[in-house]
Design an enzyme around this catalytic site. Structure first.
Site, PDB file in Angstrom:
ATOM      1  N   ASP A 177      -8.172  -3.316  -8.593  1.00 20.89           N
ATOM      2  CA  ASP A 177      -7.863  -2.264  -7.617  1.00 20.89           C
ATOM      3  C   ASP A 177      -8.454  -0.950  -8.127  1.00 20.89           C
ATOM      4  OD1 ASP A 177      -6.656  -0.259  -6.035  1.00 20.89           O
ATOM      5  OD2 ASP A 177      -4.857  -1.486  -5.735  1.00 20.89           O
ATOM      6  N   CYS A 181       0.861  -1.187   0.000  1.00 16.75           N
ATOM      7  CA  CYS A 181       0.000   0.000   0.000  1.00 16.75           C
ATOM      8  C   CYS A 181       0.901   1.243   0.000  1.00 16.75           C
ATOM      9  CB  CYS A 181      -0.946  -0.075   1.206  1.00 16.75           C
ATOM     10  SG  CYS A 181      -2.153   1.245   1.391  1.00 16.75           S
ATOM     11  N   HIS A 199      -7.361  -3.953  -4.130  1.00 19.35           N
ATOM     12  CA  HIS A 199      -6.340  -3.322  -3.293  1.00 19.35           C
ATOM     13  C   HIS A 199      -6.300  -4.025  -1.938  1.00 19.35           C
ATOM     14  CE1 HIS A 199      -3.630   0.029  -2.428  1.00 19.35           C
ATOM     15  NE2 HIS A 199      -4.104  -0.012  -1.192  1.00 19.35           N
TER      16      HIS A 199
END
Length: 225
Positions: free
Chosen positions: A165, A118, A193
């Site tokens: 994502d 991330c 994600h």
């Protein structure tokens, strides 16, 4: 165990340390926007079990020490707000401090890698392009990588993205591939994600296992000493 690091600008931050002091390979593990929380400590444990000396610096310490968040909407909001208070150049100092601590512990001959998720995926990319202390870098779903896609890596890089994502369009992934034909870029059909985090609703065990297998193989190749 928790230790303290000192960055080049004098900032002191905590870090989670695992793995053998006799390791020949060190790995900086870079957090999501939720701090060095339970999930990130599990990630550290898995790499330590592979024989790595692992350090996960608490990047939020520059804004608020001791932050560990969950994955509820309010946690996402808080994590984004904290990340917004921290300059990318300062974060680079913190990962370099982690690398320096590993180097001091393991010796100058040890190879050092960085892996991030991330926010940490973007930080890992910056570690490859804006620093020269790492021998390999791996990034998972780093939303800021596309904006820095033209920067030159100083070490081998492997990147992982979910094809579903919503925060990282496949056009961005294609642009990264076009700008960096020499790096490994993997995408995972249907993955969202955070697909590698077992505490998120987007967790995909199959994709997570494959991505980790690829990451371990990549790190083993490039950190062999």
């Amino acid at each position: 165990m928790q230790i303290e690091l000192a960055a080049a600008d004098g900032h002191r931050l905590s870090a989670w340390r695992l793995g053998p002091d006799t390791a020949r390979r060190g790995l900086v593990v870079v957090q999501e926007i939720f701090g060095v929380n339970r999930h990130m400590r599990r990630v550290c444990e898995r790499f330590a079990q592979q024989g790595y000396a692992v350090l996960a610096p608490a990047l939020f310490d520059r804004a608020q020490p001791g932050v560990e968040l969950g994955y509820a909407p309010e946690d996402v909001k808080q994590g984004i707000a904290l990340r917004g208070q921290i300059d990318a150049a300062a974060t680079l100092l913190d990962i370099e401090a982690a690398a320096a601590a590993l180097r001091a512990s393991l010796g100058k001959e040890a190879k050092l890698g960085i892996i991030g998720y991330c926010w940490g995926g973007t930080v890992a990319w910056h570690g490859a392009t804006r620093s020269e202390v790492f021998d390999a870098a791996v990034g998972y779903y780093g939303g800021g990588i596309a904006a820095a896609k033209d920067e030159t890596p100083h070490c081998p890089v492997q990147l992982h993205f979910g094809e579903a994502d919503h925060g990282i369009p496949l056009d961005d992934v294609a642009a990264i591939r076009a700008a960096q034909p020499g790096i490994e870029v993997f995408t995972y059909p249907g993955a969202q994600h955070g697909f590698s985090c077992e505490e998120r609703g987007s967790y995909s065990p199959t994709d997570s296992a494959l991505a980790e297998q690829r990451s371990l193989g990549f790190l083993a190749r490039h950190l062999a000493g």
